[in-house]
Design a protein around this motif. Structure first.
Motif, short mmCIF file in Angstrom:
data_model
loop_
_atom_site.label_atom_id
_atom_site.label_comp_id
_atom_site.label_asym_id
_atom_site.label_seq_id
_atom_site.Cartn_x
_atom_site.Cartn_y
_atom_site.Cartn_z
N ILE A 149 17.37 -32.72 -29.93
CA ILE A 149 17.83 -32.84 -28.53
C ILE A 149 17.98 -34.30 -28.12
O ILE A 149 19.01 -34.66 -27.52
CB ILE A 149 16.95 -32.00 -27.59
CG1 ILE A 149 17.19 -30.50 -27.89
CG2 ILE A 149 17.26 -32.32 -26.11
CD1 ILE A 149 16.42 -29.52 -27.02
N GLU B 223 19.94 -31.24 -37.72
CA GLU B 223 20.76 -31.13 -36.51
C GLU B 223 21.07 -32.52 -35.96
O GLU B 223 22.18 -32.79 -35.48
CB GLU B 223 20.04 -30.26 -35.47
CG GLU B 223 20.94 -29.77 -34.38
CD GLU B 223 20.39 -28.53 -33.63
OE1 GLU B 223 19.55 -27.78 -34.19
OE2 GLU B 223 20.81 -28.33 -32.49
N PHE C 164 12.62 -29.35 -29.64
CA PHE C 164 13.54 -29.93 -30.63
C PHE C 164 13.46 -31.44 -30.48
O PHE C 164 14.35 -32.08 -29.94
CB PHE C 164 14.97 -29.40 -30.43
CG PHE C 164 15.17 -28.06 -31.07
CD1 PHE C 164 15.73 -27.97 -32.34
CD2 PHE C 164 14.75 -26.90 -30.45
CE1 PHE C 164 15.88 -26.73 -32.95
CE2 PHE C 164 14.89 -25.66 -31.05
CZ PHE C 164 15.46 -25.58 -32.31
N TRP D 97 21.31 -35.32 -29.34
CA TRP D 97 22.45 -34.80 -28.56
C TRP D 97 22.77 -35.71 -27.38
O TRP D 97 23.88 -35.69 -26.86
CB TRP D 97 22.14 -33.44 -27.95
CG TRP D 97 21.90 -32.30 -28.88
CD1 TRP D 97 22.00 -32.29 -30.24
CD2 TRP D 97 21.50 -30.99 -28.49
NE1 TRP D 97 21.68 -31.05 -30.71
CE2 TRP D 97 21.37 -30.22 -29.67
CE3 TRP D 97 21.25 -30.38 -27.26
CZ2 TRP D 97 20.99 -28.88 -29.64
CZ3 TRP D 97 20.88 -29.05 -27.23
CH2 TRP D 97 20.75 -28.31 -28.42
C1 UN1 Z 1 16.59 -25.34 -27.44
O1 UN1 Z 1 16.03 -24.27 -27.65
O2 UN1 Z 1 16.22 -26.07 -26.53
O3 UN1 Z 1 20.72 -23.06 -30.86
C2 UN1 Z 1 17.69 -25.83 -28.29
C3 UN1 Z 1 19.58 -23.31 -31.21
C4 UN1 Z 1 19.22 -24.73 -31.60
C5 UN1 Z 1 18.98 -25.55 -30.39
C6 UN1 Z 1 17.99 -24.94 -29.44
N1 UN1 Z 1 20.30 -25.29 -32.38
O4 UN1 Z 1 18.71 -22.46 -31.24
#
Ligand code: UN1
Length: 497
Positions: free
Chosen positions: A158, A107, A154, A161
């Motif tokens: 994260i 990701e 994450f 991002w």
């Molecule tokens: C989170 O749970 O904080 O859509 C992010 C999802 C992952 C990201 C989750 N791509 O479940």
């Protein structure tokens, strides 16, 4: 073997915290395994990091965006090479299974490529002026030093991002990773440094929320804040940011419902529920923690889900055959235990699971059985509050309309899903589910990085991560007018009449 000691990254140098204090990072599957020793920093380290970021900003903002993006492309390729190693580090510190930590690194790689592409876009626009011989355009400016506070679930995705759109737009950053997962953020940033990111563009300060997070949010030279975590903490951060008029992006909790209608493909639905509810041990803000199913299929669905939940293999995520890893820490597994007790006291019935695992190889970790509650009323706390553990609450409903109403009747609004083969109902659900994300015939988890990510109500404050939403957050618009008429022209007044 002595545990490895790690340092903060400030102005491109690896340095100890000024406090001299440290924090041990443990493997949640076996707490005897110390992953590393990390600084427990304080506001002095934050001050150093912000001043390094401020200094770096003066130069970085002037590097052409396509050149900035080249660093991201190089880092993406390096991260691809390191994917397996970093996934293993992440499973060791965070607990989720290797398949998922490989996904977490992926990701970040996806985010690198998307945001690197932005280096050659960062589109603004031109538009006609109302006056003759005058041009008008809107361009994007970087914000300055950005502060980021990131969660443990994450720990690479994260931070990516937040950091990657910020730097491609010309900002510099100070990031505080979650105390439970410092290594994965360090691995991400190390990759960027190895790819040639100039010193001071990203600074990492390890430590706690009160000692590091608060000073970042309060620092007057930090001009934007991005936070992912609980709604309680988000409220405090948002309020503090507002005092200094700082843009603040909050991504918070969820109580995501997966709706199942009579006509759904039940086997497909069961696969989706298992993955949505127990993937990442239920520790996603997008987790499917409620199933809302119409009465004719409710029992049958619950039995199928329970049978599959019972057979999930629980253990260390480093074992490739394991499907559900531990929870992150003692407090998180205690929260799960507390909610199981609350559900029982409210009158819901445990169909499967319901206990923490404390023996038979599980005694050194934070393991809890995947748990399915049935006979859940949508008003019960287990159907309303975020648990962030492997607990699924199954609610029966009378109709499609009631399912939508139940789904919307929580304080959160992140992700939603509907399983149906009726295209009309699917489209109505897409319109009427009040949430930032809706899936049709797929579970509530698994957002892709180029689409908007975020939610409504107590889940967020109107910003979106992922894709263009992130570029919008990390830039501010500037309107530019050029008058080439060689005379004073007054907007709104010299109308030519
Ligand atoms: C989170 O749970 O904080 O859509 C992010 C999802 C992952 C990201 C989750 N791509 O479940």
């Amino acid at each position: 073997m002595a545990a490895k000691v790690f340092q903060n990254l400030i102005g491109g140098e690896w340095v100890d915290s000024r406090s001299g204090r440290t924090h041990e990072n443990h493997n949640p599957a076996d707490t005897r395994d110390v992953v590393g020793i990390f600084p427990h920093s304080d506001s002095r380290d934050v001050d150093d990091a912000v001043s390094a970021a401020k200094q770096a900003f003066a130069k970085w903002r002037l590097v052409p965006a396509p050149r900035r993006a080249e660093v991201l492309y190089r880092a993406a390729r390096l991260l691809e090479e390191r994917k397996e190693e970093y996934a293993r580090d992440m499973t060791r510190e965070m607990g989720k299974v290797l398949k998922e930590t490989r996904g977490d690194v992926q990701e970040a790689i996806d985010t690198f490529y998307f945001m690197a592409g932005e280096g050659r876009r960062l589109y603004g626009f031109t538009t006609p002026s109302e006056l003759p011989n005058k041009s008008a355009m809107a361009i994007r400016m970087p914000v300055g030093v950005c502060g980021m506070i990131t969660p443990w679930n994450f720990p690479m995705a994260i931070p990516s991002w937040k950091l990657l759109p910020a730097i491609v737009c010309g900002n510099t950053c100070v990031i505080k990773p979650a105390e439970d997962t410092p290594l994965s953020t360090l691995n991400l940033v190390r990759t960027l440094m190895d790819a040639g990111l100039p010193k001071g563009v990203i600074n990492i300060v390890f430590g706690s929320g009160p000692d590091v997070g608060t000073p970042i949010v309060r620092h007057p030279d930090v001009r934007a804040i991005s936070f992912t975590g609980s709604s309680e903490v988000g409220r405090i951060i948002g309020t503090m940011s507002a005092e200094q008029y700082k843009p603040c992006s909050l991504e918070m909790g969820g109580k995501n419902a997966l709706i199942v209608l009579d006509d759904a493909n039940l086997d497909l639905t069961v696969d989706g529920i298992l993955w949505g509810a127990f993937g990442t041990t239920g520790q996603r803000c997008t987790a499917a923690s409620r199933v809302i199913a119409t009465k004719p299929i409710y029992r049958q669905l619950a039995e199928k889900v329970a049978a599959r939940a019972k057979s999930l293999k629980i253990g260390s995520g480093l074992d490739e055959s394991v499907e559900v890893g531990p929870q992150i820490n003692q407090s998180q597994v205690e929260t799960t235990e507390k909610y199981v007790a609350v559900g029982k006291a409210e009158g819901a019935k445990v169909l499967v699971g319901g206990s923490r695992l404390k023996s038979g190889g599980y005694e050194h970790g934070f393991f809890h059985e995947p748990t399915v509650f049935v006979d859940v009323d949508n008003q019960m706390r287990i159907a309303q509050e975020e648990i962030f553990g492997p607990v699924l609450s199954m609610v029966a409903c009378d109709s499609f309309d009631q399912a939508i109403d139940y789904s919307n009747s929580v304080v959160y609004g992140l992700s939603t899903a509907i399983y149906t083969r009726d295209v009309n109902k699917a489209y109505r659900a897409m319109r009427d589910l009040h949430a930032g994300i809706t899936y049709v015939n797929a579970p509530t988890i698994g957002a892709e990085v180029h689409l908007p990510f975020g939610g409504v109500k107590s889940t967020g404050n109107g910003h979106r991560e992922g894709g263009i939403g992130a570029i919008d957050f990390y830039t501010q618009w500037k309107a530019v007018y050029v008058d080439y008429s060689d005379r004073l022209q007054r907007a709104q007044i010299d109308t030519g009449e």
